[in-house]
Design an enzyme around this catalytic site. Structure first.
Site, PDB file in Angstrom:
ATOM      1  N   ALA A 199       0.845  -1.195   0.000  1.00  0.00           N
ATOM      2  CA  ALA A 199       0.000   0.000   0.000  1.00  0.00           C
ATOM      3  C   ALA A 199       0.880   1.244   0.000  1.00  0.00           C
ATOM      4  O   ALA A 199       1.907   1.289   0.685  1.00  0.00           O
ATOM      5  CB  ALA A 199      -0.924   0.007   1.216  1.00  0.00           C
ATOM      6  N   ALA A 210       6.435   1.926  -4.481  1.00  0.00           N
ATOM      7  CA  ALA A 210       6.141   0.491  -4.563  1.00  0.00           C
ATOM      8  C   ALA A 210       7.335  -0.281  -5.117  1.00  0.00           C
ATOM      9  O   ALA A 210       7.626  -1.397  -4.666  1.00  0.00           O
ATOM     10  CB  ALA A 210       4.909   0.262  -5.439  1.00  0.00           C
ATOM     11  N   TYR A 244       4.686  -5.438 -11.044  1.00  0.00           N
ATOM     12  CA  TYR A 244       5.296  -6.676 -10.571  1.00  0.00           C
ATOM     13  C   TYR A 244       6.159  -7.317 -11.662  1.00  0.00           C
ATOM     14  O   TYR A 244       7.224  -7.875 -11.362  1.00  0.00           O
ATOM     15  CB  TYR A 244       4.220  -7.655 -10.109  1.00  0.00           C
ATOM     16  CG  TYR A 244       3.328  -7.095  -9.024  1.00  0.00           C
ATOM     17  CD1 TYR A 244       3.845  -6.264  -8.032  1.00  0.00           C
ATOM     18  CD2 TYR A 244       1.959  -7.381  -8.981  1.00  0.00           C
ATOM     19  CE1 TYR A 244       3.034  -5.738  -7.036  1.00  0.00           C
ATOM     20  CE2 TYR A 244       1.154  -6.868  -7.983  1.00  0.00           C
ATOM     21  CZ  TYR A 244       1.692  -6.040  -7.023  1.00  0.00           C
ATOM     22  OH  TYR A 244       0.890  -5.520  -6.029  1.00  0.00           O
TER      23      TYR A 244
END
Length: 279
Positions: A199, A210, A244
């Site tokens: 988060a 992130a 990712y």
């Protein structure tokens, strides 16, 4: 809480990180760590090295040059080296300090990121949701060994003496052995690191926070001796999947249709990354 122990029996080579819980895991399927001396620019230092016994090629390696160097100096400098797993893009990532104020801030960041707004009594429902997130965090911190669970937080890299440290991102790392994941790993892999709860505060998004958090998970996997990391993302969330994928994760499976379409739950994909342990 946990420690790094050099293979040299000399007591001066024992590296203790009492507040951070950076444990080193050894075994036939993972890594054996040793600490050796290395000269750098005329000065001496210590290098945390790893020898992996795993030779699987099922997933490509990432981050080939990752290694951790520990400067040889006072205990204060040594603690500072271990305090932050990553310092990149203007952010630094460390393990959560287990005090009431910081735990509350972490629960707020995660609650704001995952709460689904409702038309009526939204504020009340948010308070309930944050309390649930806080309760779950406290449970994990209380019942998980320090080398089986870690809550990592991101904060600005530049210290401002006139303002308190601001937590801008959170991520959870847990050691798991779910067969639904292990079936996609080599037979010798008995456990892996599961990444969840990532988060970022709304006002700080799209600023590489992130990415820094995921990089910190890679460093933690090296310190703990785990070669594989896994996470799940919603299939339709292309932004998260791209994040990712750029970090080295690959899609290996998706939720069965009967667990998503029939009960109204969004379909998720399982993504796995294989880290390259330092040589």
């Amino acid at each position: 809480m946990a420690h790094l122990l050099a293979s040299n029996p000399n007591a001066s080579h024992k590296l203790t990180c009492s507040n951070l819980g950076y444990g080193v895991r050894t075994g036939s399927r993972s890594a054996c760590y040793r600490v050796g001396r290395k000269s750098r620019g005329g000065g001496s230092g210590l290098v945390l090295q790893c020898c992996s016994s795993t030779s699987s090629s099922q997933l490509p390696c990432a981050d080939q040059d990752v290694r951790l160097q520990i400067e040889n100096g006072s205990s204060g400098k040594l603690k500072q080296q271990f305090e932050y797993l990553v310092c990149e893009y203007g952010w630094r990532v460390r393990r959560l300090f287990e005090n009431a104020d910081e735990i509350r801030k972490v629960s707020q960041v995660q609650a704001e990121a995952f709460h689904v707004p409702v038309s009526l009594f939204n504020h009340l429902f948010f308070q309930f949701f944050q309390a649930e997130v806080l309760s779950g965090l406290l449970y994990k911190l209380k019942n998980s060994p320090p080398n089986r669970y870690a809550c990592l937080v991101a904060e600005p890299a530049k210290d401002d003496p006139d303002s308190p440290k601001q937590l801008v991102g959170v991520i959870d790392v847990t050691v798991l052995r779910d067969q639904n994941v292990l079936q996609h790993l080599p037979p010798e892999a008995e456990e892996y690191l599961y990444i969840s709860g990532i988060a970022v505060s709304k006002t700080f998004r799209r600023r590489k926070i992130a990415t820094a958090l995921l990089k910190a998970c890679d460093m933690l996997s090296i310190l703990w001796g785990f070669e594989f990391l896994a996470l799940r993302a919603y299939e339709e969330d292309l932004g998260a999947r791209k994040l990712y994928a750029n970090a080295g994760y690959q899609v290996v499976s998706r939720d069965p249709p009967w667990t998503s379409n029939w009960i109204g739950r969004k379909c998720r994909v399982l993504m796995i990354k294989r880290t390259s342990l330092p040589k």
